[in-house]
Design a protein around this motif. Structure first.
Motif, PDB file in Angstrom:
ATOM      1  N   ARG A 158       0.963  -1.354   0.544  1.00 24.48           N
ATOM      2  CA  ARG A 158       0.227   0.165  -0.354  1.00 24.48           C
ATOM      3  C   ARG A 158       0.846   0.832  -0.304  1.00 24.48           C
ATOM      4  O   ARG A 158       0.421   2.204  -0.117  1.00 24.48           O
ATOM      5  N   TYR A 208      -8.646  -2.502   0.619  1.00 24.86           N
ATOM      6  CA  TYR A 208      -7.108  -0.987   0.701  1.00 24.86           C
ATOM      7  C   TYR A 208      -7.707  -0.251  -0.623  1.00 24.86           C
ATOM      8  O   TYR A 208      -7.520   1.360  -0.920  1.00 24.86           O
ATOM      9  N   LEU A 212      -7.716   3.988  -0.807  1.00 21.19           N
ATOM     10  CA  LEU A 212      -7.020   5.106  -0.674  1.00 21.19           C
ATOM     11  C   LEU A 212      -7.618   6.058  -1.641  1.00 21.19           C
ATOM     12  O   LEU A 212      -7.059   7.417  -1.704  1.00 21.19           O
TER      13      LEU A 212
END
Length: 534
Positions: A158, A208, A212
């Motif tokens: 990430r 994820y 973001l």
């Protein structure tokens, strides 16, 4: 075969040892047990991972095949053939050469080489390398996990995305957001350079991505053009990701898998070192005790070392002073106990590790409402003298360096390497390896006539160079020397075999997981930059 004397010494010293020599990124508590003192490794066991996504056994299957599982096994032996040693050491090799499509936009990165060697089972280190597609430059990261691999895994997947998003213009962010809203293909942000066995949390990739997206929406909500400087972008990305890791475990989750992964990520931890290279501009962001150094070839032909990071731990005066400023004077003597933060953690900066960041009440609230904490291998432990959290931060220190033609390579590695080799020794090994590889290249000019005596002389020279010629990958070469060097700095095959075959319950006492990435610079490109900007 290893001699009885050496093997007996290793086994007896390991069995009787109560001090983890230099190692200590995991949590530990010294617990009396009758007349013996044993070390309980808190969080040291493997985390549970989503099925099919994080099985590292196959990543290092060659190593597993030759390794003992316990010191109690009968017929214990350190026997390994040279080919078996090489198979183990080379299992995690990754090499990538940068293709230059035209001279004007040639990258300052020539190539990079990387490798990993596990001590923990599975390995808790991670690495990342990627080319930025919507902005300029390349990024390289090394992540050293503790208390399991979950946090290092999440950060390796990430963090580079968060940095890349932080660097994007408002127009690019708007284009990406519009594409998501219209359910159209999104502009790719990074081109990853991965090892075939690098693992991913594929089952929660969508989660994820959504977080973001929330981050870039926040950037779009700013009144001004996002346009962070590179230093600001890296700091913001580190802090934002750590905040997201903390918030994700607090948010209600209907999906049990995502809930479990979020718990494991938040309650384990990871240090991180990331380099961003764009032309002659090199930025390194560091949180914890991974390390980055430059190898510099001076005009007089000698090699020097330029450190780009400092280790964040109890041995660093700046870190001690920083923590004392952030907490009451009454806690000065308890901030570091036995050279560990609150007597628990070796690095003083890290991602995750929420048990050193949250209040006691929040920790209890999250863990009490969770499912089977024991099955997830999450240890509920509040350290003594825990009064004014947070005691830990993920905020990095960022170093800027303008590359020169004499800067030849960058080494980023987890502390498993630096515990074994000094900065100067690493530069010396890489420089020597470069000389070795150049010497191995076919020679265009020979003495005439070429006779058997001349050819025999060349073969003897190559033979005398010894073990260095074994490794094409420089990261493998460094790992070989880190675990196999004797007091003379030479690789001892018996020691190397012993270090690779130590049982799983002993290996961690002698060496840590080791991850190394070496980035070679294109001196010609760097020289052209200065020539064109005079």
């Amino acid at each position: 075969m290893m001699s009885r004397t050496v093997s007996s010494w290793i086994l007896s010293s390991a069995r009787n040892s109560i001090v983890l020599q230099g190692k200590g990124c995991f949590y530990s508590i010294c617990i009396p047990n009758r007349n013996n003192i044993k070390w309980k490794l808190v969080f040291s066991k493997t985390r549970l991972h989503p099925s099919g996504s994080c099985n590292l056994d196959k990543t290092f299957f060659l190593k597993k095949a030759f390794r003992h599982t316990s010191t109690e096994e009968e017929q214990f032996s350190f026997q390994l053939s040279p080919s078996q040693i090489n198979d183990i050491l080379r299992a995690g090799e990754l090499s990538h050469k940068i293709l230059h499509l035209n001279g004007r936009n040639a990258s300052s990165v020539l190539r990079f080489e990387s490798n990993q060697l596990a001590s923990n089972t599975p390995i808790e280190d991670r690495r990342s390398a990627a080319t930025c597609l919507q902005t300029k430059g390349m990024m390289f990261g090394v992540f050293d996990g503790h208390a399991g691999s979950a946090c290092a895994q999440a950060v390796s997947e990430r963090l580079l995305h968060y940095i890349a998003v932080s660097l994007m213009s408002r127009q690019t962010l708007e284009e990406i957001e519009l594409a998501v809203e219209c359910m159209k293909p999104v502009l790719p942000i990074l081109q990853w350079h991965k090892h075939p066995n690098d693992v991913e949390y594929r089952e929660i990739a969508s989660q994820y991505f959504e977080n973001l997206r929330v981050y870039w929406q926040h950037l779009l909500d700013l009144d001004t053009e996002p346009g962070f400087s590179l230093e600001e972008a890296m700091i913001c990305a580190f802090k934002r990701l750590d905040s997201d890791i903390s918030l994700e475990v607090q948010a209600p989750q209907e999906n049990e898998l995502m809930r479990n992964v979020a718990l494991q990520v938040a309650f384990s931890g990871a240090t991180a070192c990331v380099a961003h290279i764009d032309g002659v501009d090199l930025h390194v962001a560091n949180t914890g005790d991974c390390r980055a150094i430059l190898g510099v070839h001076e005009e007089d032909g000698t090699w020097s070392t330029l450190p780009l990071t400092r280790d964040h731990n109890a041995f660093d005066e700046f870190e001690i002073r920083r923590l004392k400023r952030e907490h009451p004077r009454s806690e000065e003597k308890t901030l570091f106990v036995n050279d560990r933060l609150l007597g628990i953690l070796m690095p003083s900066r890290a991602f995750g590790d929420v048990q050193l960041k949250w209040s006691k009440e929040l920790q209890h609230s999250i863990l009490e409402n969770s499912c089977d904490i024991e099955a997830l291998n999450i240890y509920q432990y509040v350290p003594p003298n825990y009064h004014t959290p947070p005691y830990l931060t993920a905020e990095p220190e960022v170093t800027y360096h303008k590359l020169r033609s004499k800067d030849k390579f960058l080494v980023i590695a987890s502390d498993g390497l630096w515990e074994m080799l000094s900065n100067e020794k690493v530069v010396k090994l890489v420089a020597g390896h470069l000389t070795e590889l150049n010497a191995q290249k076919p020679q265009l000019a020979f003495e005439k006539p070429v006779n058997l005596g001349y050819m025999h002389s060349l073969l003897l020279q190559r033979k005398n160079r010894g073990i260095a010629s074994l490794d094409q990958n420089i990261a493998t070469h460094l790992i070989r020397h880190a675990i196999g060097s004797n007091e003379y700095g030479e690789v001892d095959q018996e020691k190397l075999a012993a270090m690779l075959t130590l049982p799983e319950d002993l290996a961690r006492m002698y060496r840590d997981d080791i991850t190394v990435t070496v980035v070679y610079f294109n001196s010609e490109t760097i020289e052209n930059y200065y020539r064109n900007n005079e």
